[in-house]
Scaffold this active site. Sequence first.
Site, short mmCIF file in Angstrom:
data_model
loop_
_atom_site.label_atom_id
_atom_site.label_comp_id
_atom_site.label_asym_id
_atom_site.label_seq_id
_atom_site.Cartn_x
_atom_site.Cartn_y
_atom_site.Cartn_z
N TYR A 1 16.17 -23.14 35.57
CA TYR A 1 15.33 -22.35 35.47
C TYR A 1 14.05 -22.08 34.83
O TYR A 1 14.02 -22.27 33.36
CB TYR A 1 15.49 -20.70 35.30
N HIS B 1 27.13 -25.77 37.92
CA HIS B 1 25.41 -24.68 39.19
C HIS B 1 26.18 -25.11 39.91
O HIS B 1 25.41 -24.14 41.18
CB HIS B 1 24.02 -25.78 38.70
#
Length: 281
Positions: free
Chosen positions: A57, A115
């Site tokens: 992010y 992830h």
Amino acid sequence: MPEPIPTTAFPSGQAVPVIGQGTWHMGESKRTFADEAKSLRHGLDLGMTLIDTAEMYADGGAERVVAEAIRGRRDDAFIVSKVLPSNASREGTVKACEASLKRLGIDRIDLYLLHWRGRYRLSETVEAFETLKAAGKIAEWGVSNFDTDDMEELGGVTDGGNVATNQVLYNLARRGIEHDLLRNSQTAGIPIMAYSPLDEGRLLRHPDLIHIAKAHQATVAQVALAFLIRNPGVIVIPKTGMPERARENRGSIEIELTADDLTILDKAFPPPVQKVPLEMI
Ligand SMILES: NC(=O)c1ccc[n+]([C@@H]2O[C@H](COP(=O)([O-])OP(=O)(O)OC[C@H]3O[C@@H](n4cnc5c(N)ncnc54)[C@H](OP(=O)(O)O)[C@@H]3O)[C@@H](O)[C@H]2O)c1
């Protein structure tokens, strides 16, 4: 004092509140950095202690926002971060974790996730997670975007049974996991962490949700979240950069959807009738 947020527990026994906070798109702009950290801090004040972030992010920028939010109050937060699949080799995972720890300004990540699946073998990533655990750099590890067959494969890997959670796309418009993944996880006692619980905000304009929200004197976001957390073993992690919305999202624990509400929702957002491959954002 408002009613405490109900909790669910990981297989280790570690309990966490069922409403946490997401951070995707935080840290992308200097202009919004302070407000984002303030919103997360407000969420912590309200008991939404689980903060979900990732090295991906804003290229580490979201982890820096989290660092700012938890400065001086590390023990109030339960920090979840994620390693990118391209870093998830035996050595790469350890390096990525150390870089995340540095950005977060902490010495241990509470829950560290893969992830999504990439080119490295699961056994390699799990070995790295276990090494990090033994070194005290993470407390627990889990996965994200794993479908039923991925979870079965993980179960066959050495130490794969130590998985703490599976973070997946789950909201009213994406109910595919209700076919099998959700039930399997509940049976195994592995909480599902529902990401994009508001479908990135798209659900907020839906007329049936607006109608139900009005009847409960609630907001659409609260109804959408209440629908998910009525399932045992589901944690939601809505993202907001606005403190008043963090408070609003917390309010979803007060909503009890009626049988009539659920009938309306099933019609508007039909549950799966067969296996749907896990969707990903
Ligand atoms: N593991 C994965 O692959 C994966 C993928 C996607 C997301 N995630 C995680 O899940 C978290 C949540 O998902 P998401 O960020 O994709 O989407 P989301 O939480 O479903 O929706 C976020 C959007 O809804 C708005 N919003 C939040 N609360 C609101 C409210 N009460 N009223 C009106 N608007 C509201 C936010 O805007 P404002 O900020 O302006 O309030 C933002 O635009 C992420 O932040 C991330 O931590 C993980």
